[in-house]
Scaffold this motif. Structure first.
Motif, PDB file in Angstrom:
ATOM      1  N   ARG A   1       1.233  -1.480   0.056  1.00 29.22           N
ATOM      2  CA  ARG A   1       0.452   0.065   0.120  1.00 29.22           C
ATOM      3  C   ARG A   1       0.702   0.999   0.308  1.00 29.22           C
ATOM      4  NH1 ARG A   1      -5.682   0.706   1.380  1.00 29.22           N
ATOM      5  NH2 ARG A   1      -5.197  -1.714   1.913  1.00 29.22           N
ATOM      6  N   GLY A   2       0.474   1.936  -0.780  1.00 26.01           N
ATOM      7  CA  GLY A   2       1.445   3.268  -0.982  1.00 26.01           C
ATOM      8  C   GLY A   2       2.474   3.442  -1.632  1.00 26.01           C
ATOM      9  N   LYS A   3       2.529   2.308  -2.489  1.00 22.99           N
ATOM     10  CA  LYS A   3       3.350   2.559  -3.733  1.00 22.99           C
ATOM     11  C   LYS A   3       3.028   2.341  -4.223  1.00 22.99           C
ATOM     12  CE  LYS A   3       7.008   1.218  -0.593  1.00 22.99           C
ATOM     13  NZ  LYS A   3       8.599   1.412  -0.250  1.00 22.99           N
ATOM     14  N   GLU A   4       2.360   2.791  -4.935  1.00 21.87           N
ATOM     15  CA  GLU A   4       1.158   3.005  -6.418  1.00 21.87           C
ATOM     16  C   GLU A   4       2.518   4.332  -7.412  1.00 21.87           C
ATOM     17  OE1 GLU A   4      -0.203   2.985  -4.032  1.00 21.87           O
ATOM     18  OE2 GLU A   4      -1.562   2.022  -3.870  1.00 21.87           O
ATOM     19  N   ALA A   5       3.273   4.814  -6.846  1.00 22.49           N
ATOM     20  CA  ALA A   5       3.760   5.708  -8.132  1.00 22.49           C
ATOM     21  C   ALA A   5       5.079   5.400  -8.819  1.00 22.49           C
ATOM     22  CB  ALA A   5       4.215   6.766  -6.989  1.00 22.49           C
ATOM     23  N   ILE A   6       4.846   4.076  -8.104  1.00 24.60           N
ATOM     24  CA  ILE A   6       6.439   3.078  -8.544  1.00 24.60           C
ATOM     25  C   ILE A   6       5.622   2.234 -10.340  1.00 24.60           C
ATOM     26  CG2 ILE A   6       8.150   1.093  -8.466  1.00 24.60           C
ATOM     27  CD1 ILE A   6       8.016   1.392  -5.674  1.00 24.60           C
ATOM     28  N   ALA A   7       4.930   2.035 -10.277  1.00 27.90           N
ATOM     29  CA  ALA A   7       4.126   1.148 -11.356  1.00 27.90           C
ATOM     30  C   ALA A   7       4.002   2.600 -12.109  1.00 27.90           C
ATOM     31  CB  ALA A   7       2.834   0.820 -11.134  1.00 27.90           C
ATOM     32  N   ASP A   8       3.612   4.101 -11.715  1.00 30.87           N
ATOM     33  CA  ASP A   8       2.970   5.006 -12.270  1.00 30.87           C
ATOM     34  C   ASP A   8       4.940   5.173 -13.123  1.00 30.87           C
ATOM     35  OD1 ASP A   8       0.663   5.322 -12.698  1.00 30.87           O
ATOM     36  OD2 ASP A   8       0.446   7.070 -11.077  1.00 30.87           O
TER      37      ASP A   8
ATOM     38  N   ASP B   1       5.452   3.352 -16.357  1.00 30.53           N
ATOM     39  CA  ASP B   1       4.474   3.321 -17.339  1.00 30.53           C
ATOM     40  C   ASP B   1       4.586   4.012 -18.583  1.00 30.53           C
ATOM     41  OD1 ASP B   1       2.249   2.043 -17.998  1.00 30.53           O
ATOM     42  OD2 ASP B   1       0.803   3.078 -16.698  1.00 30.53           O
ATOM     43  N   ALA B   2       4.604   3.803 -19.410  1.00 24.89           N
ATOM     44  CA  ALA B   2       4.546   5.016 -20.620  1.00 24.89           C
ATOM     45  C   ALA B   2       3.679   6.296 -20.396  1.00 24.89           C
ATOM     46  CB  ALA B   2       3.837   4.443 -21.705  1.00 24.89           C
ATOM     47  N   HIS B   3       4.376   7.267 -20.932  1.00 33.35           N
ATOM     48  CA  HIS B   3       3.378   8.796 -20.345  1.00 33.35           C
ATOM     49  C   HIS B   3       3.027   9.760 -21.398  1.00 33.35           C
ATOM     50  CE1 HIS B   3       2.018  12.115 -18.116  1.00 33.35           C
ATOM     51  NE2 HIS B   3       2.612  12.057 -16.950  1.00 33.35           N
ATOM     52  N   PRO B   4       1.850   9.245 -22.177  1.00 28.50           N
ATOM     53  CA  PRO B   4       1.926   9.520 -23.625  1.00 28.50           C
ATOM     54  C   PRO B   4       1.375  11.368 -23.547  1.00 28.50           C
ATOM     55  CG  PRO B   4       0.479   7.577 -23.630  1.00 28.50           C
ATOM     56  CD  PRO B   4       1.052   8.411 -22.027  1.00 28.50           C
ATOM     57  N   PRO B   5       0.467  11.537 -22.415  1.00 30.48           N
ATOM     58  CA  PRO B   5       0.624  13.009 -23.156  1.00 30.48           C
ATOM     59  C   PRO B   5       1.980  13.794 -22.369  1.00 30.48           C
ATOM     60  CG  PRO B   5      -0.832  12.312 -20.950  1.00 30.48           C
ATOM     61  CD  PRO B   5      -0.231  10.756 -21.716  1.00 30.48           C
ATOM     62  N   LEU B   6       2.546  13.204 -21.707  1.00 27.67           N
ATOM     63  CA  LEU B   6       4.125  13.812 -20.799  1.00 27.67           C
ATOM     64  C   LEU B   6       5.311  14.187 -22.353  1.00 27.67           C
ATOM     65  CD1 LEU B   6       6.029  15.286 -19.441  1.00 27.67           C
ATOM     66  CD2 LEU B   6       6.425  13.013 -18.336  1.00 27.67           C
ATOM     67  N   GLU B   7       5.193  12.920 -22.943  1.00 23.99           N
ATOM     68  CA  GLU B   7       5.805  12.911 -24.344  1.00 23.99           C
ATOM     69  C   GLU B   7       5.189  13.709 -25.564  1.00 23.99           C
ATOM     70  OE1 GLU B   7       6.147   8.500 -24.534  1.00 23.99           O
ATOM     71  OE2 GLU B   7       5.945   8.012 -22.622  1.00 23.99           O
ATOM     72  N   GLU B   8       4.293  13.609 -25.825  1.00 26.34           N
ATOM     73  CA  GLU B   8       4.001  14.874 -25.960  1.00 26.34           C
ATOM     74  C   GLU B   8       3.587  16.350 -26.184  1.00 26.34           C
ATOM     75  OE1 GLU B   8      -0.468  12.928 -28.270  1.00 26.34           O
ATOM     76  OE2 GLU B   8      -0.398  14.894 -27.508  1.00 26.34           O
ATOM     77  N   THR B   9       4.126  16.730 -25.185  1.00 24.30           N
ATOM     78  CA  THR B   9       4.509  17.657 -24.985  1.00 24.30           C
ATOM     79  C   THR B   9       6.012  17.823 -25.214  1.00 24.30           C
ATOM     80  OG1 THR B   9       2.693  18.079 -22.861  1.00 24.30           O
ATOM     81  CG2 THR B   9       4.012  19.666 -23.041  1.00 24.30           C
TER      82      THR B   9
END
Ligand code: G1P
Length: 293
Positions: free
Chosen positions: A61-68, A71-79
């Motif tokens: 619990r509380g470690k969800e940011a690791i998966a993010d 992961d790919a990050h399409p909006p950030l990559e587009e910017t």
């Protein structure tokens, strides 16, 4: 004995990170940065360099940011692409693990490293696998796990990275007994978790990288809580050795930073900063200025 190539790696990342509170109140300690990327990303990169294809994170619990993070990050990559920030775009993309190749399993309670590894049993299946403890940031060329893979191709069985520390520090680690007559690939004859200094079998400590045969899971099932009241992977490996399974030591001689504590974490940042062409000079000048005349 299961043999064959090592394709999967397990990263135990369920720990609370109490030594870094309050920094780790909302951020997993594995995502604290060393230079420009999280500690955990450096360790994932070491695994990737060694040929690992599937990344199994034992989380909580509380470690969800690791998966993010992986992961790919399409909006950030587009910017970044729109703004022509190609180097940053490449760095962001390089941090991602390909779709379907990152697996997250939960550890329901902090019952020890052995228990955490046992939680990955279904995800690993019946094949040898690597374990990398993300607190230990190891720098070498080739990386520690890549060197271990080469040894594993020769010997099969279990491989544990070991390094020598001053004797008075062994009580903080797992410590191995070695058959030093067995040549470059030293056979491990026994091991003990966090022994009192006077009872330690050597000054070679287990430094946080393992290649384990799948048989370790049945040994873990039989392993009672040990040091600290926790289920220890060291005790399960001792059971495997008692059962006649071969375990060899890979003597790692590169740099290791124990990022589980403040000193090692800051040292890692300094060492990685001094190795970075862009900031080396400013950092060195600052450090010289901090030293007494
Ligand atoms: C774990 C292992 C220990 C090893 C150490 C390396 O201990 O149980 O054998 O030497 O990692 O960092 P921990 O640091 O989780 O107490």
């Amino acid at each position: 004995m299961t043999e064959g190539s090592v394709r999967k790696a397990v990263f135990p990342v369920a720990g609370l990170g109490t030594r870094f509170l309050p920094a780790t109140k909302a951020i997993p300690k594995e995502l604290l940065p060393v230079l420009d990327r999280p500690v955990l990303q450096w360790v994932v990169e070491e695994a990737r360099e060694a040929g690992i294809e599937e990344f199994i994170f034992v989380t909580a619990r509380g470690k969800e940011a690791i998966a993010d993070h992986f992961d790919a990050h399409p909006p950030l990559e587009e910017t970044l692409a729109t703004k022509g920030k190609d180097a940053l775009l490449a760095a962001v993309r390089a941090a991602s693990i390909p779709a379907g190749k990152a697996v997250f399993v939960r550890q329901d309670a902090p019952k020890g490293l052995g228990h955490a590894i046992a939680c990955a049993r279904e995800a690993v299946g019946d094949e040898p696998f690597a374990v990398l403890l993300p607190d230990m940031l190891m720098r070498a060329r080739p990386g520690c796990l890549a060197g271990m893979m080469r040894l594993h191709e020769r010997t099969g069985g279990g491989i544990i990275a070991v390094e020598q520390v001053p004797r008075e520090e062994v009580f903080k680690y797992g410590v191995v007994a070695l058959d030093e007559s067995s040549g470059e690939a030293m056979r491990i004859t026994g091991m003990v978790e966090k022994p009192p200094v006077e009872e330690a079998p050597s000054d070679f400590i287990i430094s946080g990288r393992y290649i384990l045969p799948a048989e370790i899971f049945s040994h873990l099932e039989q392993t009672a809580p040990g040091a600290g009241g926790e289920i220890q992977i060291t005790d399960a490996m001792q059971r495997a050795i008692d059962a006649g399974e071969p375990y060899h030591a890979y003597h790692f001689t590169g740099e290791t930073y124990d990022c589980g504590g403040k000193t090692g974490f800051l040292m890692a940042n300094i060492a990685f900063g001094l190795a970075d062409a862009e900031i080396r000079e400013d950092l060195a000048a600052f450090m010289r200025g901090m030293l007494p005349e």
